[in-house]
Scaffold this motif. Structure first.
Motif: not given
Length: 297
Positions: A197-209, A231-235
């Motif tokens: 799921x974390x991998x999918x989040x990184x791919x879909x939304x660019x969120x890696x933290x 956690x990300x650069x933008x909300x």
């Protein structure tokens, strides 16, 4: 020569059969469906649960026509309801293989993810309170991040949707207050699913933290049972990542939840989904958003 298969039972199937593990001897080339038939022959009480169960071979969801090999583990996956609890102290919980301890970056030397990636993926038996969200945010955030989105789920007194087959027991407790939740998990498979799921989040939304931490064991009324931090650069991306994390965890991770009452308990949840939801999904077990909202703790 027959093959040996180790069957693992969880939640309502475990209770019905009175066992956590059952060894089966099957003919060479036997499928998962054949193993289920052999299991039901030994424990007929399980038969009625067939429409609601999924299967996993060696920690991966598998179709009933999958061929089994000697020494395989076959997990019977009853309806799931993800519940997560978290703690970030190294060694304090069961951590996913490849998950990074708080403050370490998977993108730096020794890591295995994108540059700047930090993940905390855990199952925890120990209780925690809402301050965990601050701890996780501080462990994950960098100076480049402008958004920390946190979600905490807690035990409520109103009952959720009973799992298929639990309707009669739920009716017996209708109108009564839930006193606690009890969580059970197939831990290695659940942690692997959280990583996916974390991998999918990184791919879909660019969120890696990201942090996903889930309780096991008993969680009393009003106490937290799951914590998610993105956690990300933008909300916008952080909000999307956090929502995806809780929805997919509850729909796919092999984590089971029982609502405890004064004189009994009810297993709650939906039939497990083995992959991300899609608008035109052919899976008959995909949760609707409304069902996910009802079950969110």
């Amino acid at each position: 020569m027959p093959i040996s298969v180790r069957v693992r039972l969880f939640a309502i199937q475990r209770e019905l059969a009175g066992a956590r593990e059952i060894a089966l001897e099957l003919a060479p080339g036997a499928t998962i469906e054949a193993a289920w038939a052999a299991l039901v022959e030994r424990h007929p009480v399980l038969a009625s649960g067939r429409p609601a169960v999924r299967f996993a071979r060696n920690g991966e969801y598998a179709d009933p026509d999958t061929t089994l090999g000697n020494g395989d583990e076959l997990a019977i996956i009853p309806p799931v309801s993800g519940g997560d609890e978290v703690g970030i102290e190294p060694g304090g919980g069961v951590a996913a293989a490849g998950a990074e301890p708080a403050g370490e970056s998977a993108g730096e030397p020794g890591g295995d993810g994108p540059v700047g990636a930090r993940r905390i993926l855990e199952l925890r038996a120990d209780p925690f309170d809402s301050t965990i969200l601050t701890d996780l945010g501080e462990a994950l955030a960098t100076d480049a991040d402008g958004a920390v989105v946190a979600f905490i789920g807690r035990t409520r007194e109103t009952a959720g949707t009973p799992a298929p087959g639990q309707e009669a027991e739920a009716a017996r407790h209708a109108g009564r207050a839930v006193e606690s939740l009890a969580y059970e998990a197939h831990e290695p498979m659940a942690l692997a699913m959280l990583a996916r799921i974390a991998d999918e989040i990184a791919e879909r939304f660019g969120v890696v933290r990201l942090a996903i931490v889930h309780r096991t064991g008993e969680v009393p009324l009003g106490e937290p049972s799951v914590a998610i931090v993105a956690v990300s650069t933008h909300r916008d991306s952080a909000f999307e990542a956090a929502r995806y994390a809780i929805d997919e965890t509850k729909a796919r991770a092999p984590i089971w939840k029982a609502e405890r009452f004064a004189d009994g308990h009810v297993w709650v949840g939906e039939i497990a989904r083995d992959g991300p939801a899609t608008p035109d999904s052919k899976s008959s077990v995909a949760k609707s958003s409304a069902a996910a909202d009802r079950e969110a703790r």
